[in-house]
Design a protein around this motif. Sequence first.
Motif, mmCIF file in Angstrom:
data_model
loop_
_atom_site.group_PDB
_atom_site.id
_atom_site.type_symbol
_atom_site.label_atom_id
_atom_site.label_comp_id
_atom_site.label_asym_id
_atom_site.label_seq_id
_atom_site.Cartn_x
_atom_site.Cartn_y
_atom_site.Cartn_z
ATOM 1 N N PRO A 213 4.299 -10.231 52.254
ATOM 2 C CA PRO A 213 4.130 -9.463 51.461
ATOM 3 C C PRO A 213 4.092 -9.958 50.050
ATOM 4 O O PRO A 213 3.299 -9.201 49.254
ATOM 5 C CB PRO A 213 5.369 -8.573 51.660
ATOM 6 C CG PRO A 213 6.397 -9.339 52.271
ATOM 7 C CD PRO A 213 5.791 -10.360 53.129
ATOM 8 N N ILE A 214 4.700 -10.743 49.621
ATOM 9 C CA ILE A 214 4.724 -11.447 48.481
ATOM 10 C C ILE A 214 3.154 -11.899 48.039
ATOM 11 O O ILE A 214 2.475 -11.778 47.010
ATOM 12 C CB ILE A 214 5.754 -12.398 48.043
ATOM 13 C CG1 ILE A 214 7.018 -11.827 47.946
ATOM 14 C CG2 ILE A 214 5.286 -13.046 46.718
ATOM 15 C CD1 ILE A 214 8.290 -12.700 47.978
ATOM 16 N N SER A 215 2.604 -12.431 49.028
ATOM 17 C CA SER A 215 1.379 -12.993 48.873
ATOM 18 C C SER A 215 0.408 -11.822 48.855
ATOM 19 O O SER A 215 -0.600 -11.768 48.084
ATOM 20 C CB SER A 215 0.735 -13.981 50.056
ATOM 21 O OG SER A 215 0.532 -13.125 51.260
ATOM 22 N N ALA A 216 0.208 -10.799 49.616
ATOM 23 C CA ALA A 216 -0.486 -9.765 49.574
ATOM 24 C C ALA A 216 -0.155 -8.869 48.296
ATOM 25 O O ALA A 216 -1.114 -8.372 47.728
ATOM 26 C CB ALA A 216 0.051 -8.429 50.636
ATOM 27 N N LEU A 217 0.913 -8.890 47.662
ATOM 28 C CA LEU A 217 1.291 -8.087 46.194
ATOM 29 C C LEU A 217 0.371 -9.159 45.126
ATOM 30 O O LEU A 217 0.200 -8.498 44.250
ATOM 31 C CB LEU A 217 2.512 -7.935 46.149
ATOM 32 C CG LEU A 217 3.245 -6.950 46.930
ATOM 33 C CD1 LEU A 217 4.636 -6.822 46.908
ATOM 34 C CD2 LEU A 217 2.534 -5.545 46.550
ATOM 35 N N THR A 218 0.648 -10.333 45.257
ATOM 36 C CA THR A 218 0.273 -11.310 43.976
ATOM 37 C C THR A 218 -1.026 -11.862 44.241
ATOM 38 O O THR A 218 -1.609 -12.639 43.333
ATOM 39 C CB THR A 218 1.229 -12.297 43.893
ATOM 40 O OG1 THR A 218 1.516 -13.079 45.097
ATOM 41 C CG2 THR A 218 2.768 -11.854 43.521
ATOM 42 N N HIS A 219 -1.587 -11.801 45.684
ATOM 43 C CA HIS A 219 -2.846 -12.764 46.027
ATOM 44 C C HIS A 219 -2.457 -14.178 45.748
ATOM 45 O O HIS A 219 -3.503 -15.010 45.626
ATOM 46 C CB HIS A 219 -4.004 -12.248 45.265
ATOM 47 C CG HIS A 219 -4.619 -10.871 45.753
ATOM 48 N ND1 HIS A 219 -5.695 -10.646 46.251
ATOM 49 C CD2 HIS A 219 -3.773 -9.578 45.961
ATOM 50 C CE1 HIS A 219 -5.729 -9.421 46.386
ATOM 51 N NE2 HIS A 219 -4.739 -8.705 46.277
ATOM 52 N N ALA A 220 -1.271 -14.597 45.682
ATOM 53 C CA ALA A 220 -1.092 -16.122 45.475
ATOM 54 C C ALA A 220 -0.835 -16.837 46.910
ATOM 55 O O ALA A 220 -0.550 -16.152 47.810
ATOM 56 C CB ALA A 220 0.246 -16.387 44.867
ATOM 57 N N LEU A 225 3.563 -19.342 45.509
ATOM 58 C CA LEU A 225 4.447 -18.278 45.594
ATOM 59 C C LEU A 225 5.813 -18.779 45.863
ATOM 60 O O LEU A 225 6.789 -18.345 45.547
ATOM 61 C CB LEU A 225 3.955 -17.162 46.592
ATOM 62 C CG LEU A 225 3.989 -17.042 48.067
ATOM 63 C CD1 LEU A 225 5.411 -16.852 48.539
ATOM 64 C CD2 LEU A 225 3.095 -16.198 48.656
ATOM 65 N N CYS A 226 5.847 -20.059 46.904
ATOM 66 C CA CYS A 226 6.866 -20.625 47.146
ATOM 67 C C CYS A 226 7.467 -21.517 45.976
ATOM 68 O O CYS A 226 8.823 -22.106 45.902
ATOM 69 C CB CYS A 226 6.907 -21.608 48.110
ATOM 70 S SG CYS A 226 6.491 -20.560 49.994
ATOM 71 N N THR A 227 6.754 -21.894 44.841
ATOM 72 C CA THR A 227 7.332 -22.713 43.784
ATOM 73 C C THR A 227 7.495 -21.929 42.443
ATOM 74 O O THR A 227 8.208 -22.524 41.763
ATOM 75 C CB THR A 227 6.235 -24.036 43.780
ATOM 76 O OG1 THR A 227 5.011 -23.448 43.595
ATOM 77 C CG2 THR A 227 6.427 -25.053 44.806
ATOM 78 N N ASP A 228 6.747 -20.567 42.343
ATOM 79 C CA ASP A 228 6.898 -20.022 40.917
ATOM 80 C C ASP A 228 8.281 -19.377 41.191
ATOM 81 O O ASP A 228 8.682 -19.089 41.954
ATOM 82 C CB ASP A 228 5.894 -18.855 41.275
ATOM 83 C CG ASP A 228 6.307 -17.990 40.070
ATOM 84 O OD1 ASP A 228 5.654 -18.158 38.758
ATOM 85 O OD2 ASP A 228 6.996 -17.061 40.262
ATOM 86 N N ASP A 229 8.797 -19.762 39.617
ATOM 87 C CA ASP A 229 10.393 -19.502 39.773
ATOM 88 C C ASP A 229 10.667 -17.904 40.109
ATOM 89 O O ASP A 229 11.628 -17.893 40.759
ATOM 90 C CB ASP A 229 10.708 -19.496 38.321
ATOM 91 C CG ASP A 229 11.331 -20.840 37.946
ATOM 92 O OD1 ASP A 229 11.466 -21.704 39.231
ATOM 93 O OD2 ASP A 229 11.833 -21.372 37.120
ATOM 94 N N GLY A 230 9.697 -17.062 39.665
ATOM 95 C CA GLY A 230 10.150 -15.587 39.626
ATOM 96 C C GLY A 230 9.882 -15.312 41.470
ATOM 97 O O GLY A 230 10.864 -14.621 42.175
ATOM 98 N N THR A 231 8.643 -15.674 41.785
ATOM 99 C CA THR A 231 8.631 -15.268 43.275
ATOM 100 C C THR A 231 9.486 -15.939 44.427
ATOM 101 O O THR A 231 9.815 -15.369 45.332
ATOM 102 C CB THR A 231 6.916 -15.299 43.719
ATOM 103 O OG1 THR A 231 6.497 -16.614 43.365
ATOM 104 C CG2 THR A 231 6.110 -14.070 42.925
ATOM 105 N N ARG A 232 9.553 -17.204 43.946
ATOM 106 C CA ARG A 232 10.586 -18.005 44.973
ATOM 107 C C ARG A 232 11.933 -17.280 44.915
ATOM 108 O O ARG A 232 12.546 -17.184 46.127
ATOM 109 C CB ARG A 232 10.866 -19.379 44.483
ATOM 110 C CG ARG A 232 11.709 -20.302 45.366
ATOM 111 C CD ARG A 232 11.443 -21.727 44.951
ATOM 112 N NE ARG A 232 11.660 -21.926 43.607
ATOM 113 C CZ ARG A 232 12.965 -21.753 42.823
ATOM 114 N NH1 ARG A 232 14.194 -21.361 43.643
ATOM 115 N NH2 ARG A 232 12.906 -22.119 41.512
ATOM 116 N N GLY A 263 9.318 -25.647 53.023
ATOM 117 C CA GLY A 263 8.666 -25.886 54.167
ATOM 118 C C GLY A 263 7.273 -24.779 53.991
ATOM 119 O O GLY A 263 6.075 -25.249 54.288
ATOM 120 N N GLY A 264 7.341 -23.732 53.432
ATOM 121 C CA GLY A 264 6.596 -22.955 53.143
ATOM 122 C C GLY A 264 5.428 -23.344 52.235
ATOM 123 O O GLY A 264 4.275 -23.424 52.284
ATOM 124 N N ALA A 265 6.121 -24.059 51.056
ATOM 125 C CA ALA A 265 5.308 -24.655 50.036
ATOM 126 C C ALA A 265 4.531 -25.775 50.542
ATOM 127 O O ALA A 265 3.219 -26.014 50.133
ATOM 128 C CB ALA A 265 6.306 -25.013 48.796
#
Length: 325
Positions: A213-220, A225-232, A263-265
Motif C-alpha cells: 500500500p505504501i508503494s501504491a500511495l507514493t508510486h515509489a 520506500l524501504c530506505t526513505d526515513d519517513g516511509t520506512r 530484504g525488501g530494499a
Amino acid sequence: MKICIFGAGAIGGYMAAKLAQAGADVSVVARGPHLAAMQANGLRLIEGETDTHVDITAEEDPARLGPQDYVIVTLKAHSVPPVVDKMQPLIGPETTIVSGVNGLPWWYFHGHGGPYEGTRLETVDPGNAQWDGFGPDRVLGCVVYPAAEVSEPGVVRHIEGNRFSLGEPDGSKSERAQALSKALAEAGLRAPVRPRLRDEIWLKLWGNLSFNPISALTHATLDVLCTDDGTRQVARAMMVEAQQIAETLDIKFPVDVDRRIRGGAEVGAHRTSMLQDLEAGRPMEIDALVRSVQELGRITSIPTPTIDTVLALVTLRARVAGTYP
Ligand SMILES: NC(=O)C1=CN([C@@H]2O[C@H](COP(=O)(O)OP(=O)(O)OC[C@H]3O[C@@H](n4cnc5c(N)ncnc54)[C@H](OP(=O)(O)O)[C@@H]3O)[C@@H](O)[C@H]2O)C=CC1
Ligand SMILES: CC(C)(CO)C(=O)C(=O)O
C-alpha cells in the motif's frame, strides 16, 4: 493425476507451462484474449534466455474439464469468491483445492487449533463463499514465491524464483500434499511440504501488508520506500502491529522487522504488484493483504492504528481510481 489451474495468468501460466512441459495431465481455465491466444497457439514461456512453447488444454467453462484431483487457484484474491459456483464442475469427492493466492488465506483458522479454531474471515471470504462452497477440508495451503508476468496474451515471462511452499492447514505431511509436491518437483519447481506454513504466510504478508500500500500511495519502488526515513518508519510501525497479532497466534518469525525491511530494499527498483495493478487500472488486493490484518487485530483485540491509517488512505486511493466499491 488431473490438475486444473484456475486463473492461469502470470503465476498459474508459469505453473501450467512447467507442468505441461513435464508431461503432466494439466489444463487451465482462463478468459479473454489470453485464453484465445492459448487456444490458438498454445502457451509460450520465456525463462531468461529459454523460450518454449507447449500445447495446453485451455477453457473458459470449467464444465468442459470435469472433476480434477487438484484445482490450483491462482486468481487475484478478490477474484475468487465470485467464481466459487463456476468452479463446482471441477470438484469431485476427492478433489484437493490448492490456494495459490497472496495474503491471508480464507481458510486460516481451519486446523489452527486453540480458541480461534474455525473462525471465518469476512475480509477475505465475504459471506463465507469459499468456506461453504469449497469446504475447508479440501484445502492445501500454498505460498507463492516466484515472480512472473503475462507479457502479451498467451505469453508468460518468468522473472525469478521457482518455490511454491505447500502445507496442510493442520500441519500434517499428508499423501495429497506429498503427491503434488512430487508432481511439481518433476516439473522443475520446488514445492516443499511445510509443517508450519502459516509462519511462511506471515513472513510474506509482513512485507505485502506494508510495502504494497505504501508503494501504491507514493508510486515509489521497493528500494526507495524501504530506505526513505519517513516511509520506512511507516512500514515498520505497520509491521510491528502485525507482528504482535501474529505472535499472539503462535507465529514464529525467523528474522526481525529491520532485517525484513532490508530484504525488501535489496529486491531493488521493483514496482510492487499493488502499484502495478493501480497503474494498470486493475483492482488491488487491498482486502487480502491489508484489511485482513486489521480484521485479525479486531479478533485478537490488538490495536492497529498505523495499519488503520494506511488502509484508509489506500482504500480511498482505490475508490478514486474506481477500482474499489
Ligand atoms: N505475478 C507475480 O509475480 C506474483 C503473484 N502472486 C500472487 O499470485 C496470485 C495470482 O497473481 P497473478 O498470476 O499475478 O495474477 P494474473 O492477473 O496474472 O492472473 C490471474 C488470471 O486469472 C484470470 N481470471 C480472473 N477471473 C477469471 C475468471 N472468472 N475466469 C477465468 N479466468 C479469470 C485473469 O484474467 P484477466 O486478466 O482477464 O483478469 C488472469 O489472467 C495473486 O494473489 C498474486 O498476488 C504472488 C507472487 C508473485
Ligand atoms: C513487494 C513484494 C516483492 C514483497 O512484499 C511483493 O510480493 C509484491 O510485489 O506483491
